[in-house]
Design a protein around this motif. Structure first.
Motif, PDB file in Angstrom:
ATOM      1  N   LEU A 260      73.383   2.814  54.603  1.00 62.06           N
ATOM      2  CA  LEU A 260      73.835   1.508  54.117  1.00 62.06           C
ATOM      3  C   LEU A 260      75.048   1.639  53.217  1.00 62.06           C
ATOM      4  CD1 LEU A 260      70.410  -0.195  53.248  1.00 62.06           C
ATOM      5  CD2 LEU A 260      71.856  -0.643  55.227  1.00 62.06           C
ATOM      6  N   HIS A 261      75.020   2.635  52.333  1.00 61.99           N
ATOM      7  CA  HIS A 261      76.082   2.764  51.330  1.00 61.99           C
ATOM      8  C   HIS A 261      77.360   3.399  51.879  1.00 61.99           C
ATOM      9  CE1 HIS A 261      72.987   2.729  47.758  1.00 61.99           C
ATOM     10  NE2 HIS A 261      73.010   1.611  48.445  1.00 61.99           N
ATOM     11  N   ARG A 262      77.228   4.347  52.819  1.00 63.43           N
ATOM     12  CA  ARG A 262      78.396   5.142  53.185  1.00 63.43           C
ATOM     13  C   ARG A 262      78.708   5.164  54.683  1.00 63.43           C
ATOM     14  NH1 ARG A 262      79.933   8.363  48.758  1.00 63.43           N
ATOM     15  NH2 ARG A 262      79.326   7.128  46.928  1.00 63.43           N
ATOM     16  N   ASP A 263      77.690   5.167  55.539  1.00 59.38           N
ATOM     17  CA  ASP A 263      77.924   5.485  56.949  1.00 59.38           C
ATOM     18  C   ASP A 263      77.952   4.277  57.878  1.00 59.38           C
ATOM     19  OD1 ASP A 263      77.951   8.120  56.162  1.00 59.38           O
ATOM     20  OD2 ASP A 263      75.838   8.455  56.614  1.00 59.38           O
ATOM     21  N   SER A 264      77.515   3.110  57.416  1.00 52.17           N
ATOM     22  CA  SER A 264      77.470   1.947  58.295  1.00 52.17           C
ATOM     23  C   SER A 264      78.840   1.289  58.400  1.00 52.17           C
ATOM     24  CB  SER A 264      76.448   0.930  57.780  1.00 52.17           C
ATOM     25  OG  SER A 264      76.863   0.394  56.543  1.00 52.17           O
ATOM     26  N   PHE A 265      78.983   0.451  59.421  1.00 50.58           N
ATOM     27  CA  PHE A 265      80.231  -0.300  59.603  1.00 50.58           C
ATOM     28  C   PHE A 265      80.486  -1.193  58.398  1.00 50.58           C
ATOM     29  CE2 PHE A 265      82.269  -4.262  61.045  1.00 50.58           C
ATOM     30  CZ  PHE A 265      83.485  -3.744  61.465  1.00 50.58           C
ATOM     31  N   LEU A 266      79.412  -1.775  57.868  1.00 52.92           N
ATOM     32  CA  LEU A 266      79.485  -2.558  56.639  1.00 52.92           C
ATOM     33  C   LEU A 266      78.929  -1.721  55.491  1.00 52.92           C
ATOM     34  CD1 LEU A 266      77.960  -5.879  57.991  1.00 52.92           C
ATOM     35  CD2 LEU A 266      80.378  -5.426  57.602  1.00 52.92           C
ATOM     36  N   ARG A 267      79.517  -1.820  54.332  1.00 54.20           N
ATOM     37  CA  ARG A 267      78.966  -1.154  53.150  1.00 54.20           C
ATOM     38  C   ARG A 267      78.001  -2.135  52.498  1.00 54.20           C
ATOM     39  NH1 ARG A 267      82.247   0.782  47.798  1.00 54.20           N
ATOM     40  NH2 ARG A 267      80.555   1.942  46.802  1.00 54.20           N
ATOM     41  N   VAL A 268      76.718  -1.814  52.480  1.00 52.85           N
ATOM     42  CA  VAL A 268      75.679  -2.772  52.118  1.00 52.85           C
ATOM     43  C   VAL A 268      74.918  -2.312  50.883  1.00 52.85           C
ATOM     44  CG1 VAL A 268      73.595  -3.953  52.908  1.00 52.85           C
ATOM     45  CG2 VAL A 268      75.429  -3.430  54.537  1.00 52.85           C
ATOM     46  N   ILE A 269      74.713  -3.252  49.937  1.00 51.81           N
ATOM     47  CA  ILE A 269      73.822  -3.050  48.792  1.00 51.81           C
ATOM     48  C   ILE A 269      72.562  -3.861  49.061  1.00 51.81           C
ATOM     49  CG2 ILE A 269      73.589  -3.116  46.294  1.00 51.81           C
ATOM     50  CD1 ILE A 269      75.923  -1.399  47.347  1.00 51.81           C
TER      51      ILE A 269
ATOM     52  N   PHE B  86      79.982  -4.880  50.630  1.00 55.11           N
ATOM     53  CA  PHE B  86      81.119  -4.493  49.809  1.00 55.11           C
ATOM     54  C   PHE B  86      82.264  -4.073  50.712  1.00 55.11           C
ATOM     55  CE2 PHE B  86      79.054  -5.251  46.171  1.00 55.11           C
ATOM     56  CZ  PHE B  86      79.156  -4.369  45.101  1.00 55.11           C
ATOM     57  N   GLN B  87      83.467  -4.250  50.211  1.00 55.91           N
ATOM     58  CA  GLN B  87      84.604  -3.629  50.871  1.00 55.91           C
ATOM     59  C   GLN B  87      84.558  -2.126  50.597  1.00 55.91           C
ATOM     60  OE1 GLN B  87      88.110  -5.526  49.374  1.00 55.91           O
ATOM     61  NE2 GLN B  87      87.557  -7.539  50.186  1.00 55.91           N
ATOM     62  N   LYS B  88      85.143  -1.349  51.483  1.00 60.73           N
ATOM     63  CA  LYS B  88      85.076   0.100  51.342  1.00 60.73           C
ATOM     64  C   LYS B  88      85.683   0.591  50.028  1.00 60.73           C
ATOM     65  CE  LYS B  88      83.062   1.187  55.231  1.00 60.73           C
ATOM     66  NZ  LYS B  88      81.748   1.852  55.258  1.00 60.73           N
ATOM     67  N   THR B  89      86.641  -0.179  49.473  1.00 65.74           N
ATOM     68  CA  THR B  89      87.303   0.240  48.239  1.00 65.74           C
ATOM     69  C   THR B  89      86.680  -0.395  47.005  1.00 65.74           C
ATOM     70  OG1 THR B  89      88.902  -1.568  48.501  1.00 65.74           O
ATOM     71  CG2 THR B  89      89.486   0.587  49.420  1.00 65.74           C
ATOM     72  N   GLN B  90      85.656  -1.221  47.200  1.00 67.52           N
ATOM     73  CA  GLN B  90      85.051  -1.945  46.078  1.00 67.52           C
ATOM     74  C   GLN B  90      83.838  -1.175  45.567  1.00 67.52           C
ATOM     75  OE1 GLN B  90      83.731  -5.837  47.145  1.00 67.52           O
ATOM     76  NE2 GLN B  90      83.180  -6.428  45.068  1.00 67.52           N
TER      77      GLN B  90
ATOM     78  N   GLU C 163      76.137   0.194  44.343  1.00 67.73           N
ATOM     79  CA  GLU C 163      75.212   1.074  45.048  1.00 67.73           C
ATOM     80  C   GLU C 163      74.280   1.774  44.063  1.00 67.73           C
ATOM     81  OE1 GLU C 163      77.338   5.316  45.717  1.00 67.73           O
ATOM     82  OE2 GLU C 163      78.112   3.711  46.982  1.00 67.73           O
ATOM     83  N   LYS C 164      74.698   1.889  42.794  1.00 67.16           N
ATOM     84  CA  LYS C 164      73.830   2.494  41.780  1.00 67.16           C
ATOM     85  C   LYS C 164      72.629   1.595  41.464  1.00 67.16           C
ATOM     86  CE  LYS C 164      76.282   6.235  41.089  1.00 67.16           C
ATOM     87  NZ  LYS C 164      76.813   6.599  39.782  1.00 67.16           N
ATOM     88  N   SER C 165      72.711   0.295  41.811  1.00 66.31           N
ATOM     89  CA  SER C 165      71.546  -0.593  41.664  1.00 66.31           C
ATOM     90  C   SER C 165      70.436  -0.151  42.609  1.00 66.31           C
ATOM     91  CB  SER C 165      71.941  -2.045  41.954  1.00 66.31           C
ATOM     92  OG  SER C 165      73.033  -2.453  41.169  1.00 66.31           O
ATOM     93  N   ASP C 166      70.807   0.152  43.858  1.00 66.76           N
ATOM     94  CA  ASP C 166      69.825   0.647  44.825  1.00 66.76           C
ATOM     95  C   ASP C 166      69.297   2.021  44.422  1.00 66.76           C
ATOM     96  OD1 ASP C 166      70.037  -1.610  46.347  1.00 66.76           O
ATOM     97  OD2 ASP C 166      71.304  -0.729  47.893  1.00 66.76           O
TER      98      ASP C 166
ATOM     99  N   ASP D 239      75.410   7.635  34.859  1.00 67.47           N
ATOM    100  CA  ASP D 239      74.539   8.806  34.761  1.00 67.47           C
ATOM    101  C   ASP D 239      73.662   8.991  35.996  1.00 67.47           C
ATOM    102  OD1 ASP D 239      75.519   9.388  32.246  1.00 67.47           O
ATOM    103  OD2 ASP D 239      73.976   8.235  31.198  1.00 67.47           O
ATOM    104  N   ARG D 240      73.638   7.981  36.879  1.00 67.41           N
ATOM    105  CA  ARG D 240      72.811   8.093  38.077  1.00 67.41           C
ATOM    106  C   ARG D 240      73.599   8.769  39.204  1.00 67.41           C
ATOM    107  NH1 ARG D 240      71.861   1.723  37.972  1.00 67.41           N
ATOM    108  NH2 ARG D 240      71.168   1.575  35.795  1.00 67.41           N
ATOM    109  N   PRO D 241      72.953   9.589  40.003  1.00 71.13           N
ATOM    110  CA  PRO D 241      73.650  10.174  41.153  1.00 71.13           C
ATOM    111  C   PRO D 241      73.848   9.135  42.247  1.00 71.13           C
ATOM    112  CG  PRO D 241      71.326  10.776  41.200  1.00 71.13           C
ATOM    113  CD  PRO D 241      71.544  10.019  39.903  1.00 71.13           C
ATOM    114  N   ASN D 242      74.807   9.378  43.155  1.00 73.01           N
ATOM    115  CA  ASN D 242      74.919   8.528  44.343  1.00 73.01           C
ATOM    116  C   ASN D 242      74.004   9.088  45.428  1.00 73.01           C
ATOM    117  OD1 ASN D 242      76.319  10.739  45.393  1.00 73.01           O
ATOM    118  ND2 ASN D 242      78.314   9.861  44.873  1.00 73.01           N
ATOM    119  N   MET D 243      73.859   8.368  46.537  1.00 70.18           N
ATOM    120  CA  MET D 243      72.882   8.769  47.542  1.00 70.18           C
ATOM    121  C   MET D 243      73.218  10.095  48.229  1.00 70.18           C
ATOM    122  SD  MET D 243      70.423   6.847  47.104  1.00 70.18           S
ATOM    123  CE  MET D 243      69.452   7.698  48.342  1.00 70.18           C
ATOM    124  N   PRO D 244      74.495  10.427  48.503  1.00 68.71           N
ATOM    125  CA  PRO D 244      74.762  11.769  49.046  1.00 68.71           C
ATOM    126  C   PRO D 244      74.269  12.877  48.118  1.00 68.71           C
ATOM    127  CG  PRO D 244      76.667  10.353  49.377  1.00 68.71           C
ATOM    128  CD  PRO D 244      75.719   9.586  48.496  1.00 68.71           C
TER     129      PRO D 244
END
Length: 759
Positions: free
Chosen positions: A554-563, A591-595, A622-625, A699-704
């Motif tokens: 959802l955050h990185r690999d989809s056509f849409l960047r989704v929260i 989200f837009q890819k740059t947002q 994405e840090k909310s998720d 302070d939170r990691p991203n999903m990767p």
């Protein structure tokens, strides 16, 4: 003054107006101190022991850190007491507090003149008071209920998770409980929520008397009798005096049997049934019942077979409730609310059915007229149906649906190779087909219910099973979420996301059709004492990894960047092989890819899974998720509901267990670890979970990074104390969130601790 016996006294000349009246061992050591949190205490200056405190003896103001409630064993009662007026602080006419009418059912009341009910909150479902639908996540932040039925204690609490939010509760002289917040911008106090609402006469207890329902949206009259009932006094009712309420039109079969008046035939001797009221405040004086099958159907069966049961309701977080005698203080809501099933005589159910029937006069010799009549009738029904369908699809913006389903125009195939949906538009279901598939939305087919509405199991004519989500008429969500889910999920394809098969719009009906998940949602296993034993550690770890992969997509690999914005155990579905699939994208945002950051004025989601920056400021990313994922990981490890303000002890346990290298204390008691490597994985998951729930999003990691950390592929930094762990920090004198001064431990897994520094 502090008198010679060490007590604090208020005097008027020689007359003692008030005294603490506590036993003081050494009268020379008493001191009175006003603490920073607002608690005025009398304590022994030598030992530091508190002898008396204002927080245990509240007036009209409820501050963070206080408790309002009852200790049944000791007889202690802590209630709010209003002042007589703004200028007269002596005790007034109103008292506010919580009571347990039938454990575990707990409600908050405001009483007038000592014992007359003035206003009622509705039952506590573990997250909120269900009789106050406007009590959303912003108002609920920090509020909770601490109860222990064995010890006989019920306490309502208010705690601050964010020092920037300054507020208190105030019981006004006119009997309204106000949540008052400090506005830093305008430098003034503002009332955010007031109960009872001064503009809502229905908030006053028993406004429509017994067996009456109040609807503030109805201009005149606001009171009505529900189906099967009529005013006790038509004369008083027409005058606008509704206090006598309503009475039954037809006697129940149970009452007839008890009085030996049951007739031998006809509808009068048929079993009683139930009429359903949706979106209402459930009545007062509810009682708890745990049927053999703790479901809505089991509750219905139990009530039907007990003549004393006049109504029942099944609420998530409470279970089966029932009522005896008259039903008092029922209110209809424009959103939110619960379902109430009222016992009525069989003849009343028949009347309701008969009113929907159309009787055509038929002459045996008028074959031509009959044929014409049916032709005209059929034509009109066809026109009406097409008009409704056209209007409904127009309201949904047909272009949105077309754009949403365009990537999935290829009709999905069943196991036998036939088309699952035999319509031109592939994803558009006909309402009549859904009715047949779900057996007219039978309760037996109901899988559960969320904020959107109930979900039903269905079977298509070719044998394929589906899950149908039906937008409830009193849902807080609506067309926006419906369109949002169609547009988003139809464009997302991943093995760890639930698959949307189609949608249906017919009149007021809005339906979403998904692939059926036979094992339902994760919470049905995780929080069930028996079914959780099926979740061995390898399966739990696989579920955690699957959810992480879904979020990464959802955050990185989809056509849409989704929260997603509403990740929780009930929104993680399990297929036949217990593989996790993220569902419910009604609240998701793209989200837009740059947002990197978004903002909203409408804070929605589920209490306990939402991060501080979203609750307080409406900011999400994405840090909310990631925060929600952290809470979910800790729940999977512990088998307990970490989310929710009433379960702070579990959050404290997670933090303390990690700090003191006692992670084994956090592990679900029903979980057997096969080998030492499993324990390493458990420790790593707890560590990652704590990193994900950090107060500061940075302070939170991203999903990767999370996926690498879960698989031991990167070093794990030391987490800071999470924002929501407040009790332990207050107990040991630490007041700053994010402090890790009380945690000396650096790492509890097999990976060497590493810190990132610039070269």
């Amino acid at each position: 003054m502090i008198t010679g016996d060490g007590n604090l006294k208020l005097t008027n000349g020689k007359i003692t107006v008030w005294s603490t009246e506590v036993a003081v061992q050494s009268s020379n050591n008493s001191v009175a101190v006003l603490l920073d949190v607002g608690n005025f205490v009398l304590k022994d200056n030598s030992s530091g022991d508190i002898l008396w405190e204002s927080f245990s003896n509240p007036g009209d103001t409820f501050l963070p850190g206080m408790k309002i409630g009852i200790n049944a064993k000791t007889g202690e009662k802590r209630f709010l007491v209003s002042s007589k007026s703004k200028d007269d602080p002596s005790p007034g006419n109103f008292v506010g507090g919580v009571v347990a009418q039938s454990a575990p059912i707990i409600e908050a009341f405001i009483w007038e003149n000592g014992n007359r009910s003035y206003s009622r909150s509705g039952q506590w479902n573990g997250v909120k008071f269900i009789g106050i639908p406007q009590m959303n996540a912003v108002y609920l932040n920090g509020m909770g209920l601490l109860s222990n039925s064995q010890e006989g204690t019920w306490y309502f609490t208010l705690n601050d998770f964010n020092n920037s939010l300054i507020r208190f509760l105030y019981l006004s002289p006119v009997g309204s409980l106000q949540i008052t917040n400090w506005d830093e911008g305008s430098k003034e106090w503002n009332v955010g929520l007031e109960v009872p609402d001064p503009d809502n006469k229905c908030d006053i207890y028993g406004a429509c008397g017994p067996n009456g329902i109040c609807n503030n949206k109805d201009k005149s009259p606001i009171c009505k009798c529900w189906e099967g009932f009529e005013p006790k006094s038509h004369e008083e009712w027409n005058r606008g005096n509704w206090t006598d309420g309503c009475v039954r039109r037809i006697e129940l079969l149970c009452d007839k049997i008890n009085t030996s008046l049951a007739s031998s035939s006809g509808d009068h001797n048929k079993p009683d049934g139930f009429l359903k009221l949706s979106g209402v405040k459930l009545p007062d004086r509810s009682q708890y019942q745990k049927p053999h099958e703790n479901t809505e159907e089991g509750c219905r069966f139990w009530c039907l077979n007990n003549c004393s049961c006049m109504a029942y309701g099944f609420v998530t977080g409470i279970g089966c409730m029932f009522w005896t005698g008259d039903l008092m203080d029922v209110q209809s809501f424009s959103y939110g609310g619960e379902d109430l099933f009222i016992r009525v005589a069989y003849a009343e159910i028949g009347k309701k059915k008969n009113r929907s029937k159309v009787i055509f006069p038929v002459a045996a010799t008028s074959t031509f007229i009959i044929a014409c009549t049916f032709l005209v009738y059929g034509f009109l029904r066809w026109r009406l149906a097409n008009n409704r369908k056209g209007k409904s699809r127009e309201a949904l913006h047909e272009s949105d649906i077309a754009n949403a389903i365009s990537p999935l125009r290829e009709t999905p195939k069943g196991k036998d190779g036939t088309n699952i949906i035999k319509q031109k538009d592939s994803l558009i279901f006909e309402f009549k087909d859904v009715i047949v598939a779900t057996n007219n939305f039978s309760l037996r087919n109901k899988l559960g219910e969320g904020g959107f509405g109930p979900v039903y199991k269905g079977k298509l004519q070719n044998g394929n099973e589906i899950a149908v989500k039906r937008l409830s008429s009193h849902s807080g969500q609506g067309m926006e979420e419906f369109k949002n889910e169609i547009v988003l999920i139809s464009r997302l394809q991943h093995r760890n996301l639930v698959r949307l098969l189609g949608c249906c719009v017919e009149g007021e009906e809005k339906l979403l059709i998904y692939e059926y998940m036979p094992n339902k949602s994760l919470d049905t296993f995780l929080f069930d004492s028996i079914r959780k034993t099926q979740l061995v550690w390898n399966k739990r770890f696989s579920i955690i990894q699957g959810i992480a992969r879904g979020l990464l997509y959802l955050h990185r690999d989809s056509f849409l960047r989704v929260i997603h914005r509403d990740l929780k155990t009930s929104n993680v579905l399990l297929d036949e092989d217990m593989n996790p699939k993220i569902s419910d994208f009604g609240l998701a945002r793209t989200f837009q890819k740059t947002q990197d950051l978004g903002n909203t004025h409408r804070v929605v989601g589920t209490l306990g899974y939402m991060p501080p920056e979203y609750i307080m400021g409406g900011r999400f990313s994405e840090k909310s998720d990631v925060f929600s994922f952290g809470v979910l990981v800790l729940e999977i490890v512990s088998g307990e509901r970490i989310s929710g303000f009433q379960n702070d002890e579990h959050l404290n346990l997670a933090w303390r267990s990690w700090c003191e290298d006692r992670v084994v204390d956090l592990i679900d008691k029903g979980l057997e670890l096969e080998d030492s490597f499993c324990l390493v994985e458990v420790k790593r998951c707890v560590h990652v979970g704590l990193l994900c729930v950090q107060e500061n999003p940075a302070d939170r990691p991203n999903m990767p990074t999370v996926i690498l950390q879960l698989n031991g592929g990167t070093g794990l930094p030391q987490p800071k104390q999470p924002a929501f762990v407040f009790q332990s920090s207050r107990d040991d004198g630490s007041h700053g969130h994010g402090s890790n001064s009380d945690c000396k431990k650096c790492s509890i897994n097999e990976v060497t601790f590493s810190a990132t520094e610039g070269r």
